[in-house]
Design an enzyme around this catalytic site. Structure first.
Site, short mmCIF file in Angstrom:
data_model
loop_
_atom_site.label_atom_id
_atom_site.label_comp_id
_atom_site.label_asym_id
_atom_site.label_seq_id
_atom_site.Cartn_x
_atom_site.Cartn_y
_atom_site.Cartn_z
N LYS A 98 0.84 -1.21 0.00
CA LYS A 98 0.00 0.00 0.00
C LYS A 98 0.87 1.25 0.00
O LYS A 98 0.65 2.18 -0.77
CB LYS A 98 -0.91 0.03 1.24
CG LYS A 98 -1.83 -1.17 1.37
CD LYS A 98 -2.74 -1.05 2.59
CE LYS A 98 -2.02 -1.05 3.92
NZ LYS A 98 -1.38 -2.35 4.27
N ARG A 144 -9.24 0.92 8.67
CA ARG A 144 -8.88 -0.44 9.08
C ARG A 144 -9.96 -1.06 9.96
O ARG A 144 -9.85 -2.25 10.28
CB ARG A 144 -7.57 -0.41 9.87
CG ARG A 144 -6.32 -0.72 9.04
CD ARG A 144 -5.12 -0.48 9.89
NE ARG A 144 -3.96 -1.29 9.58
CZ ARG A 144 -2.91 -0.86 8.88
NH1 ARG A 144 -2.91 0.34 8.34
NH2 ARG A 144 -1.88 -1.63 8.69
N ARG A 177 11.77 -6.47 4.96
CA ARG A 177 11.77 -5.09 5.44
C ARG A 177 12.38 -5.01 6.83
O ARG A 177 13.06 -4.04 7.16
CB ARG A 177 10.33 -4.54 5.46
CG ARG A 177 10.28 -3.07 5.79
CD ARG A 177 8.91 -2.48 5.57
NE ARG A 177 7.94 -3.04 6.51
CZ ARG A 177 6.64 -2.80 6.47
NH1 ARG A 177 6.15 -2.04 5.51
NH2 ARG A 177 5.83 -3.32 7.35
N ARG A 186 12.02 -2.02 11.43
CA ARG A 186 10.81 -1.46 12.04
C ARG A 186 10.40 -2.28 13.25
O ARG A 186 10.45 -3.51 13.22
CB ARG A 186 9.68 -1.44 11.01
CG ARG A 186 9.28 -0.03 10.64
CD ARG A 186 8.33 -0.02 9.49
NE ARG A 186 7.03 -0.61 9.80
CZ ARG A 186 5.98 -0.50 9.00
NH1 ARG A 186 6.06 0.17 7.87
NH2 ARG A 186 4.84 -1.06 9.33
N ARG A 194 -0.22 -9.07 13.18
CA ARG A 194 -0.77 -8.09 12.22
C ARG A 194 -1.60 -8.77 11.14
O ARG A 194 -2.63 -8.26 10.72
CB ARG A 194 0.36 -7.29 11.61
CG ARG A 194 0.95 -6.31 12.61
CD ARG A 194 2.31 -5.83 12.20
NE ARG A 194 2.30 -5.10 10.96
CZ ARG A 194 3.37 -4.95 10.18
NH1 ARG A 194 4.52 -5.49 10.52
NH2 ARG A 194 3.28 -4.25 9.09
P1 B4P Z 1 4.73 -1.56 2.21
O1 B4P Z 1 4.31 -0.86 0.99
O2 B4P Z 1 5.60 -0.81 3.20
O3 B4P Z 1 3.54 -2.19 3.06
P2 B4P Z 1 2.20 -1.55 3.59
O4 B4P Z 1 1.15 -2.50 3.14
O5 B4P Z 1 2.05 -0.13 3.20
O6 B4P Z 1 2.45 -1.41 5.15
P3 B4P Z 1 1.95 -2.02 6.48
O7 B4P Z 1 0.51 -2.45 6.42
O8 B4P Z 1 2.97 -3.05 6.82
O9 B4P Z 1 2.10 -0.90 7.55
P4 B4P Z 1 1.27 0.37 8.07
O10 B4P Z 1 2.28 1.43 8.10
O11 B4P Z 1 0.03 0.61 7.27
O12 B4P Z 1 5.48 -2.87 1.72
C1 B4P Z 1 6.03 -3.79 2.62
C2 B4P Z 1 7.37 -4.30 2.10
O13 B4P Z 1 7.21 -4.97 0.86
C3 B4P Z 1 8.39 -3.20 1.85
O14 B4P Z 1 9.62 -3.62 2.32
C4 B4P Z 1 8.38 -3.03 0.36
O15 B4P Z 1 9.64 -2.59 -0.14
C5 B4P Z 1 8.07 -4.42 -0.12
N1 B4P Z 1 7.34 -4.46 -1.39
C6 B4P Z 1 6.33 -3.64 -1.75
N2 B4P Z 1 5.88 -3.98 -2.98
C7 B4P Z 1 6.66 -5.06 -3.39
C8 B4P Z 1 6.68 -5.88 -4.57
N3 B4P Z 1 5.84 -5.68 -5.59
N4 B4P Z 1 7.56 -6.90 -4.62
C9 B4P Z 1 8.43 -7.12 -3.60
N5 B4P Z 1 8.45 -6.37 -2.46
C10 B4P Z 1 7.59 -5.35 -2.37
O16 B4P Z 1 0.81 -0.04 9.55
C11 B4P Z 1 1.70 -0.29 10.61
C12 B4P Z 1 0.98 -0.30 11.96
O17 B4P Z 1 0.44 1.02 12.25
C13 B4P Z 1 -0.23 -1.22 12.14
O18 B4P Z 1 0.13 -2.54 12.49
C14 B4P Z 1 -1.01 -0.51 13.27
O19 B4P Z 1 -0.45 -0.77 14.54
C15 B4P Z 1 -0.80 0.96 12.98
N6 B4P Z 1 -1.86 1.58 12.17
C16 B4P Z 1 -1.68 2.17 10.94
N7 B4P Z 1 -2.84 2.65 10.48
C17 B4P Z 1 -3.79 2.36 11.42
C18 B4P Z 1 -5.19 2.60 11.51
N8 B4P Z 1 -5.86 3.22 10.53
N9 B4P Z 1 -5.87 2.16 12.60
C19 B4P Z 1 -5.21 1.55 13.60
N10 B4P Z 1 -3.88 1.30 13.59
C20 B4P Z 1 -3.17 1.69 12.50
#
Ligand code: B4P
Length: 187
Positions: free
Chosen positions: A13, A88, A127, A133, A144
């Site tokens: 995302k 979420r 990551r 992290r 998660r």
């Molecule tokens: P990202 O792009 O970083 O993953 P994400 O889905 O955005 O992040 P995530 O859900 O983990 O965290 P968030 O900050 O939202 O990609 C992950 C990895 O994959 C990276 O290393 C990237 O380089 C790699 N990658 C991406 N695309 C790729 C591809 N095509 N091929 C190979 N590798 C690839 O949430 C973190 C925490 O914050 C939650 O657990 C919660 O505690 C809190 N939180 C955030 N929002 C919240 C909300 N609305 N309500 C309550 N808690 C919340």
């Protein structure tokens, strides 16, 4: 244009949201990034969020709803934004829906990044090695993913009922997925 990106932790995302926001020249609102900034700065929000975040649990709606409300009210986000990492929970979805209804606007595109659990775990472990992290430990990753299935995955049905969720196969390269999103959105 307002675009919502849904998907499990590690589905990309943040990665795709960044590319999309840059290309469309609209802001990206990412609750995860806002929480990380708040924790780093040691603000009251950051202090409230830290124990939940570090355990891989959702930060309570009581903390997050105000954050989302403030972010959506920013003048830069008046006419377009990429929403990444929220809603979420049902309460967060309700707030987003209500805000757009009150503004006479709508989510133009809802994208669901579809990645297998095996691939999610591989990415999050990768990551962990690169970024260290606090929520990318093996136990936290498992929490998660379970929390996502329980609290967030049901929102897909909520939005799918309106017929405008597009499933994006999220397992190719970053560039291939970005290209597919461009095709779906049409720009
Ligand atoms: P990202 O792009 O970083 O993953 P994400 O889905 O955005 O992040 P995530 O859900 O983990 O965290 P968030 O900050 O939202 O990609 C992950 C990895 O994959 C990276 O290393 C990237 O380089 C790699 N990658 C991406 N695309 C790729 C591809 N095509 N091929 C190979 N590798 C690839 O949430 C973190 C925490 O914050 C939650 O657990 C919660 O505690 C809190 N939180 C955030 N929002 C919240 C909300 N609305 N309500 C309550 N808690 C919340």
């Amino acid at each position: 244009m307002f675009i919502l990106i849904l998907g499990a932790p590690g589905s990309g995302k943040g990665t795709q949201g960044q590319i999309l926001a840059q290309r469309l020249e609209i802001p990206k609102i990412t609750t995860g990034d806002l929480l990380r900034e708040a924790m780093k700065a040691g603000t009251p929000l950051g202090k409230d969020a830290k124990s939940y975040y570090d355990a891989g649990k959702l930060v309570p709606d009581a903390v997050i709803l105000g954050l989302i409300k403030d972010q959506l009210a920013r003048p830069e986000a008046a006419n377009g934004a990429v929403l990444d990492g929220f809603p979420r929970t049902a309460a967060q979805a309700e707030l987003v829906d209500r805000t757009f209804a009150e503004r006479g606007q709508r989510l133009n595109h809802i994208l669901l990044l579809d990645v297998t659990e095996e691939e999610l775990i591989t990415r999050l472990q990768g990551r962990a090695l690169q970024e260290g992290r606090t929520d990318d430990t093996p136990e936290t990753i498992a929490t998660r993913l379970a929390v996502y299935q329980r609290d967030t995955a049901p929102l897909i049905a909520h939005y799918a009922q309106r017929g405008n969720v597009r499933r994006v196969p999220g397992s190719g390269s970053v560039e291939e997925i970005a290209e597919e999103i461009k095709r779906i959105i049409g720009r």
